[in-house]
Scaffold this motif. Structure first.
Motif, short mmCIF file in Angstrom:
data_model
loop_
_atom_site.label_atom_id
_atom_site.label_comp_id
_atom_site.label_asym_id
_atom_site.label_seq_id
_atom_site.Cartn_x
_atom_site.Cartn_y
_atom_site.Cartn_z
N UNK A 81 0.83 -1.21 0.00
CA UNK A 81 0.00 0.00 0.00
C UNK A 81 0.86 1.26 0.00
N UNK A 96 -12.54 3.06 -11.21
CA UNK A 96 -13.31 2.52 -10.08
C UNK A 96 -13.28 3.54 -8.97
N UNK A 97 -14.41 4.15 -8.67
CA UNK A 97 -14.43 5.24 -7.68
C UNK A 97 -15.57 5.08 -6.71
N UNK A 98 -15.44 5.77 -5.58
CA UNK A 98 -16.54 5.84 -4.63
C UNK A 98 -17.63 6.69 -5.27
N UNK A 99 -18.87 6.21 -5.31
CA UNK A 99 -19.93 7.00 -5.90
C UNK A 99 -20.02 8.37 -5.21
N UNK A 100 -20.47 9.38 -5.94
CA UNK A 100 -20.76 10.69 -5.35
C UNK A 100 -19.54 11.58 -5.14
N UNK A 101 -18.33 11.06 -5.32
CA UNK A 101 -17.15 11.91 -5.14
C UNK A 101 -16.92 12.68 -6.45
N UNK B 190 -18.85 7.28 1.17
CA UNK B 190 -18.09 8.48 0.88
C UNK B 190 -17.72 9.18 2.19
N UNK B 193 -15.10 7.12 4.22
CA UNK B 193 -13.77 7.19 3.64
C UNK B 193 -13.10 8.51 3.94
N UNK B 214 -14.22 -3.45 -1.02
CA UNK B 214 -13.30 -3.03 -2.08
C UNK B 214 -13.07 -1.52 -2.00
N UNK B 215 -14.15 -0.78 -1.70
CA UNK B 215 -14.02 0.67 -1.65
C UNK B 215 -13.43 1.17 -0.33
N UNK B 218 -8.32 -1.52 3.15
CA UNK B 218 -7.00 -1.73 2.56
C UNK B 218 -6.70 -3.22 2.53
#
Lengths: 227, 256
Positions: A81, A96-101, B190, B193, B214-215, B218
């Protein structure tokens, strides 16, 4: 910067009677800082597999994968990491993203992760998005609803936001028009000039000739299939 | 670097049955680890053993306390463990009503945890409550409403605010997005995170939703029949699963 030595990869399919698929053997290569190499070979030869092995996304069966001195094949998750945060960037084909960002934050995120000041990170993100011709009106929206080409460009902007010393590029110029393709080639050339070691997959032969110093045919690493 | 949490051979039996068996791992500051597995795999049992809600039959749960460094929380005194539960630890329940006081106002729910650690100034407590309502995106004018008048998603966000107001270092979450519809889930993910990054939190998240880990996570640990069958980097475990059960789990997810 990136060094592979005798890397092998196999998949064991436990739910299909324990079938063992050996997909790569003896993969050896070395990429110096400032160098860009292209992985070539037919579809299914293992180009993406090799990239995923370098990124630590696939677990190598044996061999060494050194990136900036860290052996990805045996490193602890947190070491990988850290490597991904500071040293090793990856532009995949899919976003691939977090929705809403918002798009701006998606692109700025790799910079925020290394502790860059938020305003500096956002400014750099905006600069990249402008270069890649993403209209400013879209910056506050989530990229999840964007077209394929727009998502690809957001992904590239994100991949180039932080100056990674090592970069993996999976078809960075696919589905881009001529203008944006040129911007991406410029970004790659600039990254090389600052000393980044780059491994890429380019189906676009003209692009490969412009930015790549060497080609490596991965089919030589494909084990002979038992009949 | 000292791990924030060191778990050594933790086992919990229910009669003759294994709840969870011989679980060991280290969690470092700032790390988020997901624990997945089907119902009955022991993931909630494990989480409750680690958070001090259940007493494990054997094993150590060593937490790096601010004052005294690493201490085994299984053998520490009950008051000391309760103090940890109010300060450095937070627990987010799947059902918000288990983690909230439904008869007390939203502001009171947040303020209560502050008062438990010695907050006495009404103005300061109310200001913190207001600040936290904002951070979890609940309108400030709802501060005097009871959570029983809130929607499920709002209750879950309020529970998070109540837990994080004291600046914990380790958050336990049991299916934090379970039972919420997808748009509310996205908003919560969101939020979580952002908070994890801003506050440098470490978190253990139990869930059966692979997209959530996954979102958010780690690292990932996969449990089956009380035992850990596989662990590693989240994307590596999901994209190149090694154990038969993980392969089955990953291939069973419906594609959207």
């Amino acid at each position: 910067m990136i060094e592979l030595e005798n890397v092998a990869k196999s998949f064991i399919l436990h739910n299909q009677g324990g079938t063992v698929l050996s997909v790569m053997e003896g993969a050896t290569l070395r990429v110096a800082p400032g160098e860009c190499i292209a992985l070539t070979g037919a579809s299914g030869a293992g180009k993406s597999t090799l990239m995923r092995l370098i990124y630590g996304n696939y677990l190598a069966a044996s061999g060494r994968i050194l990136v900036g001195g860290v052996d990805v094949a045996t490193a602890e998750p947190r070491e990988i990491l850290k490597l991904r945060r500071n040293t090793l960037g990856y532009v995949s084909q899919f976003l691939r993203v977090v929705p809403r960002v918002s798009t701006l934050d998606v692109v700025a995120e790799p910079l925020l992760a290394v502790g860059t000041d938020a305003s500096v990170a956002r400014a750099r993100a905006g600069e990249l998005l402008s270069r890649l011709n993403i209209p400013e009106a879209l910056w506050t929206l989530s990229p999840t609803t964007f077209s394929g080409g727009e998502q690809q460009r957001v992904n590239i902007a994100r991949g180039f936001a932080h100056d990674y010393p090592a970069l993996l590029l999976d078809e960075p110029t696919a589905s881009l028009d001529a203008g944006n393709r040129q911007v991406v080639l410029d970004l790659i050339t600039e990254a090389k000039a600052r000393g980044a070691a780059i491994v890429g997959i380019f189906h676009d032969i003209a692009a490969r000739e412009v930015v790549c110093d060497r080609e490596i045919d991965v089919s030589v690493f494909t084990p002979a299939r038992a009949a | 670097m000292t791990p924030l949490l060191q778990v050594r051979d933790v086992s919990k039996l229910y009669g003759g049955r294994i709840g969870c068996g011989d679980v060991s791992f280290d969690l470092y500051p700032g790390e988020v680890m997901g624990i997945v597995g089907e119902s009955g795999s022991g993931k909630s049992t494990l989480l409750n053993c680690l958070a001090g809600h259940l007493v494990p039959d054997s094993g150590q749960v060593i937490f790096d306390t601010r004052a005294d460094g690493p201490v085994d929380t299984v053998t520490m005194s009950e008051p000391a463990r309760r103090m940890l539960g109010r300060t450095d630890w937070a627990f987010v329940h799947q059902h918000a009503r288990e983690g909230l006081r439904m008869g007390v106002s939203a502001g009171g729910n947040i303020g209560e945890r502050l008062m438990a650690v010695g907050g006495r100034h009404y103005g300061n407590i109310r200001a913190s409550a207001q600040d936290w309502l904002g951070r979890v995106e609940i309108d400030a004018d709802r501060i005097d409403d009871r959570p029983s008048h809130f929607s499920g998603g709002m209750q879950q966000r309020l529970q998070i605010a109540r837990n994080l107001v004291t600046g914990p270092r380790l958050v336990f979450m049991d299916e934090p997005t379970g039972g919420l519809d997808v748009s509310v889930q996205a908003r919560l993910l969101d939020l979580l995170r952002g908070l994890v990054r801003e506050m440098g939190l470490s978190a253990l998240i139990v869930t059966h939703d692979l997209a959530v880990v996954r979102l958010l996570a780690d690292r990932l640990m996969v449990m089956k029949d009380g035992h850990v069958v596989e662990s590693g980097l989240t994307d590596q475990v999901l994209d190149d699963p090694q154990h038969a059960y993980t392969q089955l789990l990953v291939s069973s997810v419906l594609q959207v």
